[in-house]
Design an enzyme around this catalytic site. Structure first.
Site, short mmCIF file in Angstrom:
data_model
loop_
_atom_site.label_atom_id
_atom_site.label_comp_id
_atom_site.label_asym_id
_atom_site.label_seq_id
_atom_site.Cartn_x
_atom_site.Cartn_y
_atom_site.Cartn_z
N HIS A 1 1.00 -0.95 0.55
CA HIS A 1 0.04 0.01 0.22
C HIS A 1 1.01 1.47 0.36
O HIS A 1 0.07 2.42 0.00
CB HIS A 1 -0.89 0.06 0.83
CG HIS A 1 -0.03 0.27 2.22
ND1 HIS A 1 0.30 -1.08 3.29
CD2 HIS A 1 0.06 1.15 3.47
CE1 HIS A 1 1.12 -0.24 3.83
NE2 HIS A 1 0.70 0.92 4.28
C1 UD1 Z 1 -1.93 5.19 6.10
C2 UD1 Z 1 -0.80 5.52 7.11
C3 UD1 Z 1 0.62 4.95 6.71
C4 UD1 Z 1 -0.07 3.21 7.23
C5 UD1 Z 1 -1.60 2.52 7.04
C6 UD1 Z 1 -1.84 0.89 7.06
C7 UD1 Z 1 -0.27 8.03 6.80
C8 UD1 Z 1 0.56 9.22 6.08
N1 UD1 Z 1 -0.30 6.39 6.10
O1 UD1 Z 1 -2.24 4.70 4.76
O2 UD1 Z 1 1.33 4.47 7.35
O3 UD1 Z 1 0.92 2.00 6.97
O4 UD1 Z 1 -2.46 3.46 6.80
O5 UD1 Z 1 -2.51 1.13 6.34
O6 UD1 Z 1 -0.32 8.07 7.96
N2 UD1 Z 1 -9.09 4.48 1.85
C9 UD1 Z 1 -10.19 3.39 2.41
N3 UD1 Z 1 -10.60 3.14 3.55
C10 UD1 Z 1 -10.28 3.44 4.32
C11 UD1 Z 1 -9.19 3.94 4.79
C12 UD1 Z 1 -8.32 4.34 3.18
O7 UD1 Z 1 -10.53 3.49 0.69
O8 UD1 Z 1 -10.98 3.19 5.79
C13 UD1 Z 1 -8.52 4.72 1.06
C14 UD1 Z 1 -8.38 5.76 0.28
O9 UD1 Z 1 -8.91 5.83 -0.77
C15 UD1 Z 1 -7.79 6.95 1.23
C16 UD1 Z 1 -6.68 6.21 0.92
O10 UD1 Z 1 -7.11 4.53 0.68
O11 UD1 Z 1 -7.36 7.98 0.05
C17 UD1 Z 1 -4.95 6.46 1.41
O12 UD1 Z 1 -5.20 6.11 2.91
P1 UD1 Z 1 -4.78 7.27 3.95
O13 UD1 Z 1 -5.26 6.87 5.96
O14 UD1 Z 1 -4.86 8.33 3.29
O15 UD1 Z 1 -3.05 6.27 3.86
P2 UD1 Z 1 -2.89 4.80 3.72
O16 UD1 Z 1 -2.65 4.63 2.17
O17 UD1 Z 1 -4.35 4.01 3.88
#
Ligand code: UD1
Length: 364
Positions: free
Chosen positions: A209
């Site tokens: 991811h």
């Molecule tokens: C975040 C953390 C990362 C961690 C990871 C675990 C930061 C900078 N990054 O990254 O360190 O390893 O979580 O998973 O804080 N999304 C969904 N549903 C959800 C959550 C996210 O669809 O419940 C999708 C959305 O499109 C979102 C994308 O995933 O924009 C990224 O989510 P985000 O929380 O920004 O970062 P992660 O890649 O999950």
């Protein structure tokens, strides 16, 4: 009564906070009032609620529901809402505990420090020395405003010392391993691999991811092309993060031979990890969990902030997807598993942390 706020927001936070809450319930119920704040950075059922259910977190969180967005959006929203919470809703807070390196942890640490509330950072001092990684910025910021530092490995002590943090640094072990030790019997009972038609010890588990792997079309295509080749000989189960699924769809990438599933709960993932012959990942936590379990792990990154997983665990870094096929073959041909040496990763880290926190607040 001592009031301590614990902040969670993203998937890897839940299993780090759960054992500390459990320890308070067991040994400090009359002296510590834990307040759980969930920023809502992660919100899908399988990225959030399932962990509360499976980890037995009975404490209802105060929810901010910030959701997804840019780094500035997430950081800003958590800061705004956490500040308002501290000013208007919370009792007098003695300590804010943040874990790991996600945006929510960084934002909450900043707010607490500016409100003159001491911050304890659990999993402090880890450094990848790669500032292109958003988490590295978060780690540096959190440690620069924290008062108490709970560390998992020796490198963290050196990093903090180098940055001038020498006081209140405690090597306590790995709080995430407390949850693993606690939940392993329940995970073992699942045999989750059967759900996917896989055989015990006969498949590779993949998770990915990181923006550096999944936001670049060429890189993601190259990794998944190699994984698809590998999966012609070794079955591969890919638990694909929503971010990765979105990118694969957008870039039009398919991996026909790979079994692709949505992320699963903690117990299912642990069961799949323990029964895999190899784990391919870019997750920080899985480098540690596989090391503890003695399962070989290839990390699809140039660096790791958790070097103990390389010299004391089962982790191998493979930065370049061109080398992945060969590395998988060579690791799978090893007859003996690597010897593991992970001091203090014994399931008792939250006991140590709460004892130190309690003593520190009483004497402050
Ligand atoms: C975040 C953390 C990362 C961690 C990871 C675990 C930061 C900078 N990054 O990254 O360190 O390893 O979580 O998973 O804080 N999304 C969904 N549903 C959800 C959550 C996210 O669809 O419940 C999708 C959305 O499109 C979102 C994308 O995933 O924009 C990224 O989510 P985000 O929380 O920004 O970062 P992660 O890649 O999950």
């Amino acid at each position: 009564m001592i009031n301590i706020v614990f902040v969670v927001g993203a998937r890897p936070n839940f299993m780090k906070v759960a054992p500390m809450l459990k320890e308070i319930q067991k040994n400090y119920a009359w002296s510590i009032n834990p307040i759980l704040v969930h920023t809502g950075q992660h919100y899908d059922f399988n990225m959030s609620n399932i962990f509360f259910e499976q980890l037995g977190v009975s404490k209802s969180p105060v929810c901010f529901g910030i959701g997804s967005g840019t780094h500035a959006y997430q950081t800003g929203e958590v800061m705004r809402k956490f500040e308002e919470f501290l000013e208007t809703t919370a009792p007098k807070i003695d300590l804010v505990v943040v874990v790991g390196d996600v945006n929510s942890s960084m934002a909450a640490a900043l707010v607490a420090a500016k409100a003159n509330i001491p911050v304890a950072h659990v999993e402090a001092g880890l450094r990848s020395f790669d500032r292109e990684m958003p988490e590295e910025i978060n780690r540096i910021v959190i440690d620069s405003v924290s008062t108490l530092f709970f560390i998992t490995e020796h490198s963290a002590d050196e990093n903090l010392r180098f940055e001038g943090q020498t006081e209140y640094v405690y090597r306590v072990g790995n709080v995430m391993i407390d949850t693993l030790v606690d939940k392993l019997p329940a995970a073992r009972a699942l045999d989750a691999y059967k759900t996917y038609g896989l055989d015990k010890g006969e498949y590779i588990l993949l998770t990915m991811h990181r923006p550096s792997n999944v936001d670049d079309k060429e890189k993601l295509t190259s990794i998944l092309k190699t994984v698809d080749e590998i999966s012609q000989e070794h079955k591969v189960l890919f638990l694909a993060h929503p971010r990765t699924q979105k990118q694969m769809k957008g870039f039009g990438i398919v991996a026909e031979n790979v079994i692709i599933e949505d992320p699963l709960g903690y117990l299912e993932t642990l069961s799949l990890m323990e029964n895999a012959k190899l784990v391919l990942t870019d997750s920080g936590g899985m480098q540690e969990e596989t090391s503890f379990l003695g399962i070989p792990c290839i990390t699809l990154r140039e660096n790791t902030e958790r070097p103990i997983t390389i010299y004391g665990g089962t982790n191998t870094l493979v930065p370049n997807s061109d080398d992945l096929y060969e590395k998988v073959v060579s690791i799978l041909s090893l007859s003996e598993p690597r010897e593991v040496n992970l001091p203090l990763w014994d399931g008792k880290t939250s006991e140590r942390i709460m004892k130190i926190i309690y003593g520190w607040i009483k004497h402050a």
